[in-house]
Design an enzyme around this catalytic site. Structure first.
Site, PDB file in Angstrom:
ATOM      1  N   ARG A 110       0.219   1.043   7.835  1.00  0.00           N
ATOM      2  CA  ARG A 110       0.979   0.774   6.618  1.00  0.00           C
ATOM      3  C   ARG A 110       1.973  -0.363   6.885  1.00  0.00           C
ATOM      4  O   ARG A 110       2.544  -0.446   7.987  1.00  0.00           O
ATOM      5  CB  ARG A 110       1.737   2.042   6.260  1.00  0.00           C
ATOM      6  CG  ARG A 110       2.572   1.995   4.999  1.00  0.00           C
ATOM      7  CD  ARG A 110       1.729   1.982   3.768  1.00  0.00           C
ATOM      8  NE  ARG A 110       2.486   2.359   2.579  1.00  0.00           N
ATOM      9  CZ  ARG A 110       2.052   2.140   1.350  1.00  0.00           C
ATOM     10  NH1 ARG A 110       0.897   1.516   1.142  1.00  0.00           N
ATOM     11  NH2 ARG A 110       2.764   2.522   0.316  1.00  0.00           N
ATOM     12  N   THR A 384      -6.387  -1.304  -4.913  1.00  0.00           N
ATOM     13  CA  THR A 384      -6.484  -0.943  -3.505  1.00  0.00           C
ATOM     14  C   THR A 384      -7.980  -0.853  -3.287  1.00  0.00           C
ATOM     15  O   THR A 384      -8.748  -1.021  -4.234  1.00  0.00           O
ATOM     16  CB  THR A 384      -5.777   0.422  -3.303  1.00  0.00           C
ATOM     17  OG1 THR A 384      -4.390   0.247  -3.546  1.00  0.00           O
ATOM     18  CG2 THR A 384      -5.975   1.009  -1.937  1.00  0.00           C
ATOM     19  N   THR A 402      -4.796  -1.782   1.297  1.00  0.00           N
ATOM     20  CA  THR A 402      -4.308  -2.296   0.013  1.00  0.00           C
ATOM     21  C   THR A 402      -3.377  -3.482   0.177  1.00  0.00           C
ATOM     22  O   THR A 402      -2.768  -3.665   1.229  1.00  0.00           O
ATOM     23  CB  THR A 402      -3.548  -1.170  -0.736  1.00  0.00           C
ATOM     24  OG1 THR A 402      -3.180  -1.619  -2.034  1.00  0.00           O
ATOM     25  CG2 THR A 402      -2.307  -0.730   0.005  1.00  0.00           C
ATOM     26  N   SER A 455       3.161   6.230   0.343  1.00  0.00           N
ATOM     27  CA  SER A 455       1.861   5.853  -0.223  1.00  0.00           C
ATOM     28  C   SER A 455       1.168   7.069  -0.847  1.00  0.00           C
ATOM     29  O   SER A 455       1.510   8.213  -0.556  1.00  0.00           O
ATOM     30  CB  SER A 455       0.981   5.311   0.906  1.00  0.00           C
ATOM     31  OG  SER A 455      -0.330   5.067   0.443  1.00  0.00           O
ATOM     32  N   SER A 456       0.178   6.768  -1.683  1.00  0.00           N
ATOM     33  CA  SER A 456      -0.682   7.835  -2.216  1.00  0.00           C
ATOM     34  C   SER A 456      -2.097   7.751  -1.649  1.00  0.00           C
ATOM     35  O   SER A 456      -2.969   8.532  -2.052  1.00  0.00           O
ATOM     36  CB  SER A 456      -0.790   7.718  -3.739  1.00  0.00           C
ATOM     37  OG  SER A 456       0.457   7.871  -4.320  1.00  0.00           O
ATOM     38  N   GLY A 476      -6.271   3.469  -6.676  1.00  0.00           N
ATOM     39  CA  GLY A 476      -5.798   3.941  -7.975  1.00  0.00           C
ATOM     40  C   GLY A 476      -4.360   4.412  -8.015  1.00  0.00           C
ATOM     41  O   GLY A 476      -4.017   5.237  -8.851  1.00  0.00           O
ATOM     42  N   GLY A 477      -3.499   3.894  -7.105  1.00  0.00           N
ATOM     43  CA  GLY A 477      -2.107   4.320  -7.135  1.00  0.00           C
ATOM     44  C   GLY A 477      -2.034   5.834  -7.014  1.00  0.00           C
ATOM     45  O   GLY A 477      -2.759   6.441  -6.227  1.00  0.00           O
TER      46      GLY A 477
HETATM   47  O1  DON Z   1      -0.051   2.955  -1.185  1.00  0.00           O
HETATM   48  C1  DON Z   1      -0.149   3.247  -2.353  1.00  0.00           C
HETATM   49  O2  DON Z   1      -0.199   4.384  -2.754  1.00  0.00           O
HETATM   50  C2  DON Z   1      -0.261   2.147  -3.388  1.00  0.00           C
HETATM   51  N1  DON Z   1       0.324   0.946  -2.925  1.00  0.00           N
HETATM   52  C3  DON Z   1      -1.692   1.983  -3.675  1.00  0.00           C
HETATM   53  C4  DON Z   1      -1.914   1.011  -4.776  1.00  0.00           C
HETATM   54  C5  DON Z   1      -3.243   1.219  -5.364  1.00  0.00           C
HETATM   55  O3  DON Z   1      -3.949   2.138  -5.107  1.00  0.00           O
HETATM   56  C6  DON Z   1      -3.669   0.286  -6.319  1.00  0.00           C
HETATM   57  N2  DON Z   1      -5.095   0.586  -6.594  1.00  0.00           N
HETATM   58  N3  DON Z   1      -5.991   0.573  -7.093  1.00  0.00           N
END
Ligand code: DON
Length: 574
Positions: A110, A384, A402, A455-456, A476-477
């Site tokens: 990360r 991501t 990501t 993070s997720s 997907g956040g």
């Molecule tokens: O680490 C995380 O949870 C976010 N930065 C991830 C961002 C993300 O998944 C965007 N995606 N499609």
């Protein structure tokens, strides 16, 4: 079996405002080719990623005798060329590994806050929180971790020669590749954002205009940076020319990252978080990812309900999912942050006894409230990428990495040819400021020098009785955690074949805002039933892209399921 395998392909009923609140990863292809009905089968090894070109790079490494770690590294570098939306060397991520003997580990690469970071670094000169500084400035760039993570894991667990793993990416960038349809459409959509940065416009556009699908994209500066990485491993990125180019770019644009920050970056090997579900072992990523702990908490809660009797994607099933999500996302917001700075109560959150307490608070017929009094949760971007690798010995690698937003900050480092992340946006905005706009100011995830932002990302591996069952993950956040859990439940609770498990419609709840988002096409009767239970249901776009692998329990074949929500994705095996 679900009768709702691909509702996200039908026209959206959602308003634009809603879609803005719940971002969509990518639109399905206009021509809508038929959905893949079955996974791709291979005897020995398999790679599934968002770019079929990159999957092929990884599969070639496997076929030449490299192991799954080698293939994951080669695929990751190739994605940095062919899937610039999220494939990266300027970002970071997580890798979950399960060895053939059943042992498992994780690599945390990360991004980190630079040494000059402060808790109030996202405020303007008047001391007011600035979303622009937080998410869309050079201050939003974290110290990248990808190259260091790949270097570490390959040195320790790989067996191929490093140069052979980076060379395919060097070749793709230097000689160019035919732009696939998804990338052409994506770059067309990203033009306004990327054209703020001259180096990005020069790299990804032809005289300022988007390329058409099928035209060749050559990325000369990126090829040079990858060559330095090929020749000097991590030092080709964190020291010398590349590091100088990054530091110069930062100084020029008000960023904080220095050559010293780059030289000091280290990935961390951490124990996975583990759970069980009906006799299956779940191996996942722990903090600084919230993904594993939250998913295991939800699965523990859900294990106590008869999901099969409720029926896949029935209102009753979706209610149980939503209520579990509500509770796990509340705990995520309250407890989780970088474990090197805060001590999240992971053992408690992932215990069966805690889940039993939570389950007791769920009314089978009625939605609970989400109380904003505790903490507020803000919107998150949606770009991501996840990829899955299994080799001939059963070594399994689950990687999610990501740049945070699509194309990260949107800025290519001048002279170095790669895109910078805007991951610092995953830190909370301003200490103590938690307000109705969704800003959170809770302590565990406030920016501090050297800290990793929460993070997720949820790269996951499933095993049973000592045998590998599946490799799953998604972008997907915050929706990531739920997407991965739903794919895993489709496999374990509903016995779906892997491709159906990936194709099936998904839902998302994240406690706050108190909204249940469903992928397009959910029958009105289901929405009405959920609404009658007290849920505020909204129809969103597509949720995540879960490029996954399952192992056929009888034949041992590797079954690669590319998620058709990503147009350029592909499963490649041998
Ligand atoms: O680490 C995380 O949870 C976010 N930065 C991830 C961002 C993300 O998944 C965007 N995606 N499609």
């Amino acid at each position: 079996m679900s009768r709702l395998l691909h509702p996200w392909r039908r026209p959206a009923a959602a308003s634009l405002a809603l879609l803005a609140a719940f971002p969509v990863t990518a639109q399905p292809p206009a021509s809508q080719p038929p959905l893949p009905k079955a996974a791709i089968e291979a005897e020995h090894g398999m790679v599934v990623s968002a770019s079929s070109i990159a999957s092929q790079v990884g599969a070639d490494v496997l076929a030449k005798g490299g192991n799954a770690i080698d293939a994951a590294v080669a695929t990751g570098f190739a994605l940095a060329v062919t899937y610039p939306t999220a494939g990266n060397i300027g970002g970071g991520g997580f890798m979950v590994i399960r060895f053939p003997d059943g042992k498992a580990t994780t690599i945390d690469f990360r991004e980190k806050a630079p040494a000059a970071a402060t808790p109030t670094m996202f405020t303007d000169s008047a001391g007011a929180y600035s979303s622009r500084i937080h998410h869309n400035s050079y201050r939003s760039v974290g110290v990248p971790g990808t190259v260091a993570g790949f270097d570490y894991v390959q040195k320790k667990y790989g067996k191929a020669a490093w140069a052979t793993l980076v060379s395919p990416a060097v070749k793709l960038a230097g000689e160019g590749f035919d732009i696939p349809t998804g990338l052409a459409a994506s770059l067309t959509g990203a033009r306004t954002r990327l054209s703020q940065y001259p180096a990005s416009l020069a790299a990804y556009y032809k005289a300022g205009q988007p390329y058409a699908a099928g035209e060749k994209l050559v990325l000369g500066d990126l090829a040079k940076t990858l060559t330095r990485i090929r020749d000097a491993r991590r030092d080709g990125f964190y020291k010398g020319t590349t590091a100088q180019l990054i530091a110069t770019d930062m100084q020029k644009h008000g960023g904080l990252i220095t050559e010293a920050d780059l030289a000091a970056y280290l990935p961390i090997e951490r124990q996975p978080v583990r759970g069980t579900f009906k006799g299956y072992d779940i191996i996942a990523m722990g903090p600084p990812s919230s993904g594993g702990p939250a998913m295991i908490e939800m699965m523990n809660i859900l294990e106590g309900f008869d999901l099969k009797a409720a029926g896949h994607n029935s209102p009753q099933y979706l209610h149980y999912l939503a209520e579990s999500m509500r509770r796990a996302f509340r705990d995520r917001a309250i407890y989780l942050g970088d474990p090197d700075f805060t001590k999240p109560p992971i053992a408690k959150l992932t215990s069966k006894s805690y889940a039993a307490e939570q389950r007791k608070t769920i009314d089978p017929a009625k939605a609970s409230p989400s109380s904003p009094a505790d903490v507020k949760v803000g919107a998150e971007s949606d770009h991501t990428t996840h990829y899955s690798v299994v080799d001939k010995d059963g070594l399994a690698v689950s990687v999610t990495y990501t740049l945070e937003s699509g194309y990260g900050l949107g800025a290519v480092v001048d002279g170095a040819g790669f895109l910078l992340n805007n991951e610092m946006g995953d830190f909370n905005g301003k200490p103590g400021v938690t307000d109705s706009t969704g800003l959170i100011g809770t302590e565990p995830n406030i920016a501090q020098p050297g800290k990793r932002m929460l993070s997720s990302m949820t790269p996951t591996i499933v095993a049973k009785d000592g045998k590998l069952v599946a490799v799953v993950g998604s972008p997907g956040g915050r929706t990531i955690i739920n997407t991965v859990m739903e794919v895993v439940l489709n496999l374990l609770a509903f016995d779906m074949p892997i491709q159906d498990a990936v194709n099936a419609a998904r839902i998302h709840h994240q406690w706050l805002p108190n909204v249940l988002t469903v992928e397009r096409g959910m029958p009105q009767t289901t929405i009405d039933a959920l609404t009658a239970m007290g849920h505020t249901v909204r129809v969103g776009g597509q949720q995540g892209t879960a490029h996954s692998i399952a192992i056929d329990a009888k034949t041992g074949k590797r079954l690669g399921a590319a998620d058709p929500r990503d147009r350029d994705a592909g499963a490649r095996g041998y």
